[in-house]
Design an enzyme around this catalytic site. Structure first.
Site, mmCIF file in Angstrom:
data_model
loop_
_atom_site.group_PDB
_atom_site.id
_atom_site.type_symbol
_atom_site.label_atom_id
_atom_site.label_comp_id
_atom_site.label_asym_id
_atom_site.label_seq_id
_atom_site.Cartn_x
_atom_site.Cartn_y
_atom_site.Cartn_z
ATOM 1 N N HIS A 166 0.859 -1.202 0.000
ATOM 2 C CA HIS A 166 0.000 0.000 0.000
ATOM 3 C C HIS A 166 0.888 1.243 0.000
ATOM 4 O O HIS A 166 2.053 1.187 0.383
ATOM 5 C CB HIS A 166 -0.871 -0.006 1.255
ATOM 6 C CG HIS A 166 -0.045 -0.065 2.503
ATOM 7 N ND1 HIS A 166 0.632 1.037 2.994
ATOM 8 C CD2 HIS A 166 0.304 -1.107 3.297
ATOM 9 C CE1 HIS A 166 1.325 0.678 4.050
ATOM 10 N NE2 HIS A 166 1.157 -0.618 4.265
ATOM 11 N N ARG B 209 0.873 5.867 4.426
ATOM 12 C CA ARG B 209 -0.153 5.790 5.480
ATOM 13 C C ARG B 209 0.334 6.552 6.713
ATOM 14 O O ARG B 209 1.495 6.903 6.823
ATOM 15 C CB ARG B 209 -0.435 4.333 5.856
ATOM 16 C CG ARG B 209 0.798 3.574 6.325
ATOM 17 C CD ARG B 209 0.498 2.469 7.310
ATOM 18 N NE ARG B 209 1.644 1.607 7.508
ATOM 19 C CZ ARG B 209 2.765 1.957 8.145
ATOM 20 N NH1 ARG B 209 2.902 3.178 8.662
ATOM 21 N NH2 ARG B 209 3.751 1.103 8.272
ATOM 22 N N ASP C 53 4.160 -4.599 3.582
ATOM 23 C CA ASP C 53 5.602 -4.893 3.540
ATOM 24 C C ASP C 53 5.878 -6.310 4.046
ATOM 25 O O ASP C 53 6.752 -7.000 3.519
ATOM 26 C CB ASP C 53 6.422 -3.844 4.306
ATOM 27 C CG ASP C 53 6.081 -3.728 5.769
ATOM 28 O OD1 ASP C 53 5.045 -4.285 6.197
ATOM 29 O OD2 ASP C 53 6.848 -3.069 6.504
#
Ligand SMILES: *[C@@H]1O[C@H](CO)[C@@H](O)[C@H](O)[C@H]1NC(C)=O
Ligand SMILES: *[C@@H]1O[C@H](CO)[C@@H](O)[C@H](O)[C@H]1NC(C)=O
Ligand SMILES: *[C@@H]1O[C@H](CO)[C@@H](O)[C@H](O)[C@H]1NC(C)=O
Ligand SMILES: *[C@@H]1O[C@H](CO)[C@@H](O)[C@H](O)[C@H]1NC(C)=O
Ligand SMILES: *[C@@H]1O[C@H](CO)[C@@H](O)[C@H](O)[C@H]1NC(C)=O
Length: 399
Positions: free
Chosen positions: A34, A37, A298
């Protein structure tokens, strides 16, 4: 990729130049982290007496800038894959492009940002599970005591080999750690000598508690502040003002990930469902879409890298080994000359500058490409390894 063939007809004294395509991209699997964040740790407040800068979004959510940055990635991939004729213009059907995300807000929102920019107004469905998704959940599956003992032994050995004193000195200064709650109330005052506890529990992510976990949580927060574009005197309260300081603090994050994920047996165990999913796409067990986007974390990438036996790599213009928005991109290529299929794997990612400065991406201003290699699939000078060899290797992984 093109080769130029020269046909020389000496007797007629003319030269015909014939340009012919040699390599054709057939299939692509994108395993992505992603994008940007907010910091994740619930315990940042007790690690320092200093006040942490506020974020607009909830903890662990994709930020508005993260969506913009992932959109740039989506736009780039769409242009690139169209140029390689894997995609055509117009909206792709699901046998051409398939998007699958983990159930977390940041992974679903990242996949949405990617497809919205890659295929505007196409109403692409992002597939995700309605409960915890075993494909992306990076937990230990093996419930035996023997496995646990082995893992703890390996992790202890990794921990012991780390040399982090310089990093801890800098971390202690940045945090004013001696005046933190952890020190004043819990009497954990010495980052260099306090104990790291290893947590290995079936159905949970391997974890550590102690100075290296503190280091990883704090460095993660600093990295996100930097990408988000906080002023440099706000990022780590002004302590990370040059590359040398970043170089000194990053080993805490690398060390943490090395301990919990960089043991082959652990990584293989954790990543097995994801490796199986990818192997099925490669081996044609299901009708595979031409392009698959897998949006995870990750942890998925670290365990897949170690579990599949990738050679060590480094990323230029990046301090993280698996930066936000980074992608392991498996490509199947057909060589029209040898009439064989090949595998090429790249790490495609945004540099620290591309992230911090919100640099739009395009074919002429691409993200960073780093060639990756598997120990078990030798690459040639073009970065290709034989697809057959890769297939045989995948079969050994999932049996
Ligand atoms: C978008 O796709 C969903 C599910 O595939 C469908 O239910 C919906 O009607 C579509 N919306 C539009 C505007 O086409
Ligand atoms: C669990 O780990 C043990 C010890 O490493 C190993 O012998 C066993 O095969 C593993 N079980 C599974 C299902 O992978
Ligand atoms: C790190 O510092 C601690 C405390 O000063 C010391 O005991 C330890 O030996 C040092 N470790 C290394 C690898 O130098
Ligand atoms: C913090 O406390 C430790 C142990 O109590 C001490 O060794 C160290 O010098 C202190 N650090 C600072 C920056 O005051
Ligand atoms: C895993 O460990 C090896 C050495 O044991 C190292 O070269 C490699 O960079 C590590 N991988 C990651 C992702 O940290």
């Amino acid at each position: 990729m093109y080769i130029i063939k020269y046909f020389l007809f000496f007797c007629a004294s003319i030269t015909i130049v014939n340009t012919e395509k040699r390599f054709y991209m057939k299939q692509v699997i994108i395993l992505s982290r992603h994008n940007l964040r907010t910091p994740l740790s619930k315990y940042l407040e007790i690690m320092t007496p200093k006040t942490w800068p506020a974020w607009k979004e909830k903890s662990g959510y994709l930020t508005a800038k993260g969506a913009l940055l992932e959109g740039y990635m989506g736009g780039f991939f769409s242009d690139w894959l169209k140029e390689e004729s894997v995609l055509s213009s117009g909206c792709p059907a699901e046998d051409v492009f398939y998007a699958y995300a983990n159930i977390k807000q940041r992974t679903i929102a990242s996949a949405e940002a990617f497809v919205n920019r890659a295929f505007p107004n196409c109403n692409i469905t992002i597939h995700y599970s309605s409960t915890v998704d075993p494909i992306f959940n990076p937990v230990i599956h093996n419930k035996t005591a023997a496995f646990k003992d082995y893992v703890i032994k390996e992790m202890k050995a990794h921990l012991k080999s780390l040399k982090l004193n310089d990093s801890y000195d800098l971390l202690g200064n940045i945090l004013d750690y001696n005046h933190s709650k952890l020190c004043e109330t819990n009497h954990q005052c010495n980052l260099k000598t306090d104990k790291n506890n290893i947590i290995v529990v079936p159905d949970e992510k391997p974890n550590l508690w102690g100075p290296i976990k503190i280091g990883n949580s704090v460095v993660d927060a600093f990295v996100m502040q930097y990408y988000e574009g906080f002023p440099i005197n706000i990022v780590a309260w002004g302590y990370l003002y040059d590359q040398e300081q970043w170089g000194k603090i990053m080993p805490l994050s690398r060390g943490f990930h090395n301990v919990i994920f960089n043991t082959s047996l652990v990584a293989k165990d954790i990543a097995k469902p994801l490796i199986k999913y990818i192997a099925d796409l490669c081996l044609g067990h299901n009708v595979a879409p031409k392009v698959t986007l897998l949006m995870g974390h990750d942890a998925n990438m670290y365990t897949l890298l170690e579990g599949m036996g990738f050679k060590p790599y480094s990323l230029i213009n990046q301090h993280e080994l698996v930066p936000v928005g980074g992608k392991i991109v498996f490509q199947k290529w057909y060589d029209a000359v040898s009439r064989q299929n090949f595998l090429k794997i790249n790490f495609i990612y945004q540099s620290m500058k591309q992230l911090r400065d919100s640099v739009p991406l395009s074919l002429s201003n691409p993200p960073q490409f780093e060639l990756l290699e598997l120990e078990n699939c030798k690459v040639d000078s073009n970065g290709f390894c034989l697809w057959n060899v890769f297939e045989d290797f995948l079969k050994t992984l999932i049996q």
